[in-house]
Scaffold this active site. Structure first.
Site, PDB file in Angstrom:
ATOM      1  N   ALA A   1      31.503 -10.350 -23.992  1.00 30.03           N
ATOM      2  CA  ALA A   1      30.705 -11.561 -23.751  1.00 30.03           C
ATOM      3  C   ALA A   1      30.186 -11.612 -22.325  1.00 30.03           C
ATOM      4  CB  ALA A   1      31.541 -12.798 -24.059  1.00 30.03           C
ATOM      5  N   GLY A   2      28.924 -11.954 -22.198  1.00 25.48           N
ATOM      6  CA  GLY A   2      28.326 -12.103 -20.877  1.00 25.48           C
ATOM      7  C   GLY A   2      26.827 -12.226 -21.029  1.00 25.48           C
TER       8      GLY A   2
ATOM      9  N   LYS B   1      23.134 -10.885 -19.931  1.00 27.81           N
ATOM     10  CA  LYS B   1      22.847  -9.474 -19.609  1.00 27.81           C
ATOM     11  C   LYS B   1      21.422  -9.164 -19.164  1.00 27.81           C
ATOM     12  CE  LYS B   1      21.459  -8.119 -24.224  1.00 27.81           C
ATOM     13  NZ  LYS B   1      21.334  -7.076 -25.191  1.00 27.81           N
TER      14      LYS B   1
ATOM     15  N   ASN C   1      28.954 -17.753 -15.484  1.00 29.02           N
ATOM     16  CA  ASN C   1      29.279 -17.348 -16.855  1.00 29.02           C
ATOM     17  C   ASN C   1      30.066 -16.034 -16.888  1.00 29.02           C
ATOM     18  OD1 ASN C   1      28.789 -17.869 -19.833  1.00 29.02           O
ATOM     19  ND2 ASN C   1      28.099 -15.762 -19.629  1.00 29.02           N
TER      20      ASN C   1
ATOM     21  N   SER D   1      28.508  -1.265 -16.727  1.00 32.36           N
ATOM     22  CA  SER D   1      27.144  -0.748 -16.884  1.00 32.36           C
ATOM     23  C   SER D   1      26.861   0.331 -15.858  1.00 32.36           C
ATOM     24  CB  SER D   1      26.179  -1.914 -16.679  1.00 32.36           C
ATOM     25  OG  SER D   1      24.877  -1.443 -16.452  1.00 32.36           O
TER      26      SER D   1
ATOM     27  N   TYR E   1      23.211  -9.831 -11.914  1.00 31.36           N
ATOM     28  CA  TYR E   1      23.845  -9.293 -13.129  1.00 31.36           C
ATOM     29  C   TYR E   1      24.688  -8.065 -12.777  1.00 31.36           C
ATOM     30  CZ  TYR E   1      24.391  -6.337 -17.215  1.00 31.36           C
ATOM     31  OH  TYR E   1      24.932  -5.504 -18.180  1.00 31.36           O
TER      32      TYR E   1
ATOM     33  N   LYS F   1      29.062  -7.080 -12.766  1.00 23.85           N
ATOM     34  CA  LYS F   1      29.770  -5.920 -13.345  1.00 23.85           C
ATOM     35  C   LYS F   1      30.646  -5.258 -12.282  1.00 23.85           C
ATOM     36  CE  LYS F   1      28.231  -6.433 -17.431  1.00 23.85           C
ATOM     37  NZ  LYS F   1      29.150  -7.073 -18.394  1.00 23.85           N
TER      38      LYS F   1
ATOM     39  N   PHE G   1      25.360   3.431 -20.549  1.00 15.73           N
ATOM     40  CA  PHE G   1      24.044   3.821 -20.063  1.00 15.73           C
ATOM     41  C   PHE G   1      23.008   2.977 -20.839  1.00 15.73           C
ATOM     42  CE2 PHE G   1      24.522   6.722 -16.548  1.00 15.73           C
ATOM     43  CZ  PHE G   1      25.898   6.598 -16.425  1.00 15.73           C
TER      44      PHE G   1
ATOM     45  N   PHE H   1       5.802   1.691 -16.958  1.00 11.75           N
ATOM     46  CA  PHE H   1       5.949   1.308 -15.552  1.00 11.75           C
ATOM     47  C   PHE H   1       6.004   2.535 -14.644  1.00 11.75           C
ATOM     48  CE2 PHE H   1       8.328  -2.464 -17.560  1.00 11.75           C
ATOM     49  CZ  PHE H   1       7.168  -3.226 -17.639  1.00 11.75           C
TER      50      PHE H   1
ATOM     51  N   ASP I   1      13.302  -0.538 -10.446  1.00 13.85           N
ATOM     52  CA  ASP I   1      13.542   0.633 -11.305  1.00 13.85           C
ATOM     53  C   ASP I   1      13.829   1.878 -10.471  1.00 13.85           C
ATOM     54  OD1 ASP I   1      13.342  -0.535 -13.747  1.00 13.85           O
ATOM     55  OD2 ASP I   1      11.365   0.287 -14.256  1.00 13.85           O
TER      56      ASP I   1
HETATM   57  P1  NAD Z   1      24.476  -9.532 -26.281  1.00 16.80           P
HETATM   58  O1  NAD Z   1      23.843 -10.621 -25.475  1.00 16.80           O
HETATM   59  O2  NAD Z   1      23.816  -9.085 -27.523  1.00 16.80           O
HETATM   60  O3  NAD Z   1      25.981  -9.956 -26.649  1.00 16.80           O
HETATM   61  C1  NAD Z   1      26.783 -10.733 -25.779  1.00 16.80           C
HETATM   62  C2  NAD Z   1      27.419 -11.857 -26.609  1.00 16.80           C
HETATM   63  O4  NAD Z   1      28.242 -12.649 -25.735  1.00 16.80           O
HETATM   64  C3  NAD Z   1      26.383 -12.791 -27.224  1.00 16.80           C
HETATM   65  O5  NAD Z   1      26.636 -12.915 -28.619  1.00 16.80           O
HETATM   66  C4  NAD Z   1      26.601 -14.126 -26.495  1.00 16.80           C
HETATM   67  O6  NAD Z   1      26.350 -15.226 -27.346  1.00 16.80           O
HETATM   68  C5  NAD Z   1      28.052 -14.023 -26.065  1.00 16.80           C
HETATM   69  N1  NAD Z   1      28.406 -14.788 -24.848  1.00 16.80           N
HETATM   70  C6  NAD Z   1      27.785 -14.761 -23.641  1.00 16.80           C
HETATM   71  N2  NAD Z   1      28.429 -15.595 -22.790  1.00 16.80           N
HETATM   72  C7  NAD Z   1      29.472 -16.132 -23.475  1.00 16.80           C
HETATM   73  C8  NAD Z   1      30.502 -17.065 -23.135  1.00 16.80           C
HETATM   74  N3  NAD Z   1      30.579 -17.631 -21.932  1.00 16.80           N
HETATM   75  N4  NAD Z   1      31.404 -17.393 -24.091  1.00 16.80           N
HETATM   76  C9  NAD Z   1      31.348 -16.847 -25.330  1.00 16.80           C
HETATM   77  N5  NAD Z   1      30.389 -15.969 -25.705  1.00 16.80           N
HETATM   78  C10 NAD Z   1      29.469 -15.625 -24.775  1.00 16.80           C
HETATM   79  O7  NAD Z   1      24.718  -8.300 -25.293  1.00 16.80           O
HETATM   80  P2  NAD Z   1      25.107  -6.798 -25.615  1.00 16.80           P
HETATM   81  O8  NAD Z   1      23.908  -5.949 -25.430  1.00 16.80           O
HETATM   82  O9  NAD Z   1      25.876  -6.738 -26.873  1.00 16.80           O
HETATM   83  O10 NAD Z   1      26.061  -6.506 -24.374  1.00 16.80           O
HETATM   84  C11 NAD Z   1      27.473  -6.644 -24.459  1.00 16.80           C
HETATM   85  C12 NAD Z   1      28.063  -6.395 -23.080  1.00 16.80           C
HETATM   86  O11 NAD Z   1      27.672  -5.095 -22.628  1.00 16.80           O
HETATM   87  C13 NAD Z   1      27.591  -7.370 -22.003  1.00 16.80           C
HETATM   88  O12 NAD Z   1      28.668  -7.667 -21.149  1.00 16.80           O
HETATM   89  C14 NAD Z   1      26.524  -6.585 -21.264  1.00 16.80           C
HETATM   90  O13 NAD Z   1      26.382  -7.017 -19.937  1.00 16.80           O
HETATM   91  C15 NAD Z   1      27.087  -5.173 -21.338  1.00 16.80           C
HETATM   92  N6  NAD Z   1      26.038  -4.121 -21.203  1.00 16.80           N
HETATM   93  C16 NAD Z   1      24.961  -4.152 -22.047  1.00 16.80           C
HETATM   94  C17 NAD Z   1      23.950  -3.184 -21.903  1.00 16.80           C
HETATM   95  C18 NAD Z   1      22.726  -3.208 -22.794  1.00 16.80           C
HETATM   96  O14 NAD Z   1      21.709  -2.593 -22.421  1.00 16.80           O
HETATM   97  N7  NAD Z   1      22.768  -3.849 -23.956  1.00 16.80           N
HETATM   98  C19 NAD Z   1      24.058  -2.191 -20.909  1.00 16.80           C
HETATM   99  C20 NAD Z   1      25.177  -2.181 -20.088  1.00 16.80           C
HETATM  100  C21 NAD Z   1      26.167  -3.159 -20.245  1.00 16.80           C
HETATM  101  N1  UFG Z   2       9.960   0.813 -19.279  1.00 13.21           N
HETATM  102  C1  UFG Z   2       8.581   0.835 -19.399  1.00 13.21           C
HETATM  103  N2  UFG Z   2       7.977  -0.216 -20.027  1.00 13.21           N
HETATM  104  C2  UFG Z   2       8.654  -1.283 -20.521  1.00 13.21           C
HETATM  105  C3  UFG Z   2      10.075  -1.289 -20.394  1.00 13.21           C
HETATM  106  C4  UFG Z   2      10.690  -0.234 -19.756  1.00 13.21           C
HETATM  107  O1  UFG Z   2       7.923   1.777 -18.973  1.00 13.21           O
HETATM  108  O2  UFG Z   2       8.041  -2.213 -21.058  1.00 13.21           O
HETATM  109  C5  UFG Z   2      10.639   1.965 -18.649  1.00 13.21           C
HETATM  110  C6  UFG Z   2      11.417   1.596 -17.387  1.00 13.21           C
HETATM  111  O3  UFG Z   2      10.577   1.660 -16.258  1.00 13.21           O
HETATM  112  C7  UFG Z   2      12.522   2.653 -17.394  1.00 13.21           C
HETATM  113  C8  UFG Z   2      12.782   2.901 -18.888  1.00 13.21           C
HETATM  114  O4  UFG Z   2      11.613   2.445 -19.553  1.00 13.21           O
HETATM  115  O5  UFG Z   2      12.046   3.845 -16.831  1.00 13.21           O
HETATM  116  C9  UFG Z   2      13.995   2.144 -19.427  1.00 13.21           C
HETATM  117  O6  UFG Z   2      13.885   0.764 -19.102  1.00 13.21           O
HETATM  118  P1  UFG Z   2      14.818  -0.345 -19.783  1.00 13.21           P
HETATM  119  O7  UFG Z   2      14.340  -1.678 -19.287  1.00 13.21           O
HETATM  120  O8  UFG Z   2      14.878  -0.134 -21.247  1.00 13.21           O
HETATM  121  O9  UFG Z   2      16.277  -0.011 -19.217  1.00 13.21           O
HETATM  122  P2  UFG Z   2      16.829   0.078 -17.716  1.00 13.21           P
HETATM  123  O10 UFG Z   2      17.310   1.479 -17.516  1.00 13.21           O
HETATM  124  O11 UFG Z   2      15.885  -0.468 -16.737  1.00 13.21           O
HETATM  125  O12 UFG Z   2      18.090  -0.944 -17.767  1.00 13.21           O
HETATM  126  C10 UFG Z   2      19.038  -0.957 -18.836  1.00 13.21           C
HETATM  127  C11 UFG Z   2      19.591  -2.363 -19.020  1.00 13.21           C
HETATM  128  C12 UFG Z   2      20.441  -2.773 -17.843  1.00 13.21           C
HETATM  129  C13 UFG Z   2      21.499  -1.735 -17.583  1.00 13.21           C
HETATM  130  C14 UFG Z   2      20.886  -0.370 -17.432  1.00 13.21           C
HETATM  131  C15 UFG Z   2      21.961   0.673 -17.323  1.00 13.21           C
HETATM  132  O13 UFG Z   2      18.521  -3.299 -19.135  1.00 13.21           O
HETATM  133  O14 UFG Z   2      21.117  -3.975 -18.154  1.00 13.21           O
HETATM  134  O15 UFG Z   2      20.080  -0.063 -18.574  1.00 13.21           O
HETATM  135  O16 UFG Z   2      22.864   0.519 -18.358  1.00 13.21           O
HETATM  136  F1  UFG Z   2      22.162  -2.064 -16.454  1.00 13.21           F
END
Ligand code: NAD
Ligand code: UFG
Length: 336
Positions: free
Chosen positions: A81-82, A84, A99, A124, A148, A152, A177, A217, A292
């Site tokens: 949970a968090g 993101k 949060n 992350s 954000y 982490k 990743f 981008f 980026d």
């Molecule tokens: P998500 O937003 O789909 O899932 C997070 C869930 O947590 C949601 O269902 C939300 O309702 C719940 N939540 C948030 N705050 C809460 C709170 N205070 N109490 C109870 N529930 C709460 O996100 P996700 O993509 O599944 O990511 C899960 C975790 O992985 C997050 O901590 C995120 O930061 C981390 N993470 C995600 C990515 C990504 O690209 N998806 C990359 C690196 C790390």
């Molecule tokens: N990109 C574009 N056009 C878009 C969106 C993204 O060209 O509309 C490019 C970005 O410049 C980057 C690549 O696609 O080169 C990936 O971008 P994302 O936004 O999909 O992902 P990021 O690597 O920027 O970030 C993601 C999550 C972060 C996390 C990170 C590492 O959004 O939360 O990966 O886990 F921290």
């Protein structure tokens, strides 16, 4: 094991719930639905063919969460949970710090009070900041580009301090990743609200015709074709990594990268998505997005060696499953 999954109705949490149950664990989900929909629960129950205990609770509400611990005995916790969104966290830093940090502290506090043996934390790749890839777990962490990212880095730090006073606790810090894809059933996946920020969800909306074109981008990075390179990982592989960490990690803090170990450029992704799904992705090159970096991919030696985990699904699988989820979503009135 009986596992508390916080954020279990979210993107990564929901896929991990499926893998846990398929590996004979039992699960209790806590989620406040701030970024997910209650319908995900019934889709999960359809997939795993059993009902799943669920509490709609905000993790910052210690009293409410204490009751969950009183009603259930947990062997482990996976704390997803968090909030993101990197960009949103720059606009709303207090919301993110409150949060993400308060919920993490409340969950860890209760884990200690109720003697839970295992704790898995969603970190992350962003904690590495801008350093040369492949990124190894032993690197010093650099300042991240957002509140954000700092939540982490701080979450990891809090867990390391807890480990000093509670050396028996098995703590896994998992640095993801770029998680993408969806469950092959098409029943669960990621459906961000509004216009997506991330590449793969954006491409999917362009393919569907909801958005006109993809803005790339920057094409002047020092990469294979000038566009940004990332380590994309299928969410089902990622979910399996959590089960491995939960089952194998012993006492102390263990940090692992969860990635494929390979980088793929934006243009390469577009080509594969078009080919696998027989769709067209119109795009144009625009300026670099602030914050980026050129390249980010994992060194996965440690997780391969210690947990025996590695990715098995390809970029083709990720593109196909995302499109499948999008199409099923389109064909039904389901709101995930
Ligand atoms: P998500 O937003 O789909 O899932 C997070 C869930 O947590 C949601 O269902 C939300 O309702 C719940 N939540 C948030 N705050 C809460 C709170 N205070 N109490 C109870 N529930 C709460 O996100 P996700 O993509 O599944 O990511 C899960 C975790 O992985 C997050 O901590 C995120 O930061 C981390 N993470 C995600 C990515 C990504 O690209 N998806 C990359 C690196 C790390
Ligand atoms: N990109 C574009 N056009 C878009 C969106 C993204 O060209 O509309 C490019 C970005 O410049 C980057 C690549 O696609 O080169 C990936 O971008 P994302 O936004 O999909 O992902 P990021 O690597 O920027 O970030 C993601 C999550 C972060 C996390 C990170 C590492 O959004 O939360 O990966 O886990 F921290």
């Amino acid at each position: 094991m009986n596992i508390l999954v916080t954020g279990g109705l979210g993107f990564i949490g929901s896929h991990t719930v499926v893998e846990l149950i398929e590996n004979s664990h039992t699960v209790v989900i806590v989620d406040n639905l701030i970024n997910s929909k209650i319908e995900v629960l019934s889709h999960l129950e359809t997939l795993v063919k059993q009902s799943i205990p669920f509490y709609q609770i905000d993790l910052t509400d210690e009293e409410a969460l204490t009751q969950v611990f009183e009603e259930n005995k947990f062997d482990g916790i996976i704390h997803f949970a968090g909030l993101k969104s990197v960009g949103e966290s720059v606009e709303k830093p207090i919301e993110y710090y409150l949060n993400n940090l308060v919920s993490t502290m409340v969950v860890i506090k209760l884990a200690q009070e109720f003697s839970v043996g295992k704790f898995v934390f969603s970190s992350s790749a962003t904690v590495y900041g801008d350093q040369d890839s492949p990124l190894r777990e032993t690197l010093d962490l650099k300042e991240t580009t957002s509140p954000y990212g700092e939540t982490k880095t701080m979450g990891e730090r809090i867990l390391k301090d807890i480990a000093k006073i509670n050396p028996k606790l098995a703590i896994s810090i998992l640095r993801y990743f770029n998680p993408v894809g969806a469950h092959p059933s098409g029943l669960i996946g990621e459906n961000p609200n509004g216009i997506p920020n991330n590449l793969m969800p954006y491409i999917t909306k362009v393919a569907k015709g909801d958005l006109k074109q993809l803005d790339i981008f920057g094409d002047d990075y020092d990469t294979i074709d000038g566009t940004g390179v990332r380590d994309y990982i299928h969410v089902v592989d990622l979910a399996k990594g959590h089960v491995a960490a939960l089952e194998l990690v012993e006492s102390g803090v263990h940090t692992y990268n969860l990635g494929s170990g390979k980088g793929t450029s934006v243009l390469e992704i577009i080509i594969i998505f078009q080919k696998v799904n027989s769709v067209k992705i119109p795009y144009k090159i625009v300026r670099r997005r602030s914050g980026d970096i050129a390249t980010c991919f994992a060194d996965v030696t440690k997780v391969n060696d210690e947990l025996g985990w590695k990715t098995t699904l390809t970029i083709e699988d990720m593109c196909r499953d995302m499109w499948n989820f999008e199409m099923k979503f389109d064909n039904s009135t389901r709101v995930l």
